[in-house]
Design a protein around this motif. Structure first.
Motif, PDB file in Angstrom:
ATOM      1  N   ILE A 208     -12.512  15.879 -11.208  1.00 36.41           N
ATOM      2  CA  ILE A 208     -11.148  15.364 -11.166  1.00 36.41           C
ATOM      3  C   ILE A 208     -11.007  14.582  -9.868  1.00 36.41           C
ATOM      4  O   ILE A 208     -11.171  15.122  -8.779  1.00 36.41           O
ATOM      5  N   ILE A 209     -10.760  13.275 -10.024  1.00 39.84           N
ATOM      6  CA  ILE A 209     -10.635  12.371  -8.886  1.00 39.84           C
ATOM      7  C   ILE A 209      -9.350  11.577  -9.062  1.00 39.84           C
ATOM      8  O   ILE A 209      -9.173  10.896 -10.070  1.00 39.84           O
TER       9      ILE A 209
ATOM     10  N   ILE B 176      -3.801  21.425 -13.229  1.00 40.99           N
ATOM     11  CA  ILE B 176      -3.807  22.371 -14.340  1.00 40.99           C
ATOM     12  C   ILE B 176      -4.482  21.724 -15.537  1.00 40.99           C
ATOM     13  O   ILE B 176      -4.141  20.603 -15.925  1.00 40.99           O
ATOM     14  N   LEU B 177      -5.441  22.438 -16.111  1.00 37.19           N
ATOM     15  CA  LEU B 177      -6.079  22.025 -17.357  1.00 37.19           C
ATOM     16  C   LEU B 177      -5.581  22.967 -18.444  1.00 37.19           C
ATOM     17  O   LEU B 177      -5.436  24.162 -18.211  1.00 37.19           O
TER      18      LEU B 177
ATOM     19  N   LYS C  72     -11.803  17.246  -6.940  1.00 36.53           N
ATOM     20  CA  LYS C  72     -12.079  16.562  -5.670  1.00 36.53           C
ATOM     21  C   LYS C  72     -10.806  16.043  -5.005  1.00 36.53           C
ATOM     22  O   LYS C  72     -10.871  15.355  -3.994  1.00 36.53           O
ATOM     23  N   ASP C  73      -9.656  16.376  -5.575  1.00 43.42           N
ATOM     24  CA  ASP C  73      -8.374  15.944  -5.016  1.00 43.42           C
ATOM     25  C   ASP C  73      -7.896  16.913  -3.939  1.00 43.42           C
ATOM     26  O   ASP C  73      -8.444  17.999  -3.766  1.00 43.42           O
ATOM     27  N   ASP C  74      -6.826  16.505  -3.239  1.00 43.15           N
ATOM     28  CA  ASP C  74      -6.231  17.341  -2.198  1.00 43.15           C
ATOM     29  C   ASP C  74      -5.146  18.265  -2.740  1.00 43.15           C
ATOM     30  O   ASP C  74      -4.506  18.972  -1.972  1.00 43.15           O
TER      31      ASP C  74
ATOM     32  N   GLY D 293     -10.391  21.054  -4.156  1.00 38.81           N
ATOM     33  CA  GLY D 293     -11.731  21.295  -3.656  1.00 38.81           C
ATOM     34  C   GLY D 293     -12.493  22.405  -4.355  1.00 38.81           C
ATOM     35  O   GLY D 293     -13.632  22.687  -4.005  1.00 38.81           O
ATOM     36  N   ALA D 294     -11.894  23.029  -5.351  1.00 43.89           N
ATOM     37  CA  ALA D 294     -12.532  24.157  -6.038  1.00 43.89           C
ATOM     38  C   ALA D 294     -13.203  23.722  -7.339  1.00 43.89           C
ATOM     39  O   ALA D 294     -13.011  22.601  -7.807  1.00 43.89           O
TER      40      ALA D 294
END
Length: 87
Positions: A79-80, A32-33, A26-28, A49-50
């Motif tokens: 993810i925020i 990486i995970l 949800k970040d701009d 956004g993906a």
């Protein structure tokens, strides 16, 4: 004959994907995970956004913050602000 094999492959992919953990960024910015399954490590880039499906059979995930979590493959993760919220 090819269409039968394609239908079988698609069905198997959908079954495997339904049991995977879902990650939504949800970040701009992208994050990486690091996914660890057994002795295999893979970096997964989740664009801004993906969403991505990971860990169909469970795994360890190193989150963008550096925290490491154990996933069974059924979680929903958001993810925020660079932090992972597991639901």
């Amino acid at each position: 004959m090819k269409s039968i094999f394609a239908a079988i492959a698609l069905s198997l992919a959908m079954v495997g994907a339904s049991a995977a953990a879902s990650v939504t960024n949800k970040d701009d910015q992208s994050h990486i995970l690091i996914i660890t399954e057994g002795s295999t490590k893979v970096e997964v880039v989740v664009e801004a956004g993906a969403s991505a499906l990971v860990c169909p059979a469970g795994c360890f995930v190193t989150m963008p913050s550096g925290d490491r979590e154990t996933l069974s493959g059924e979680e929903t993760i958001e993810i925020i602000n660079g932090n992972a919220v597991i639901k």
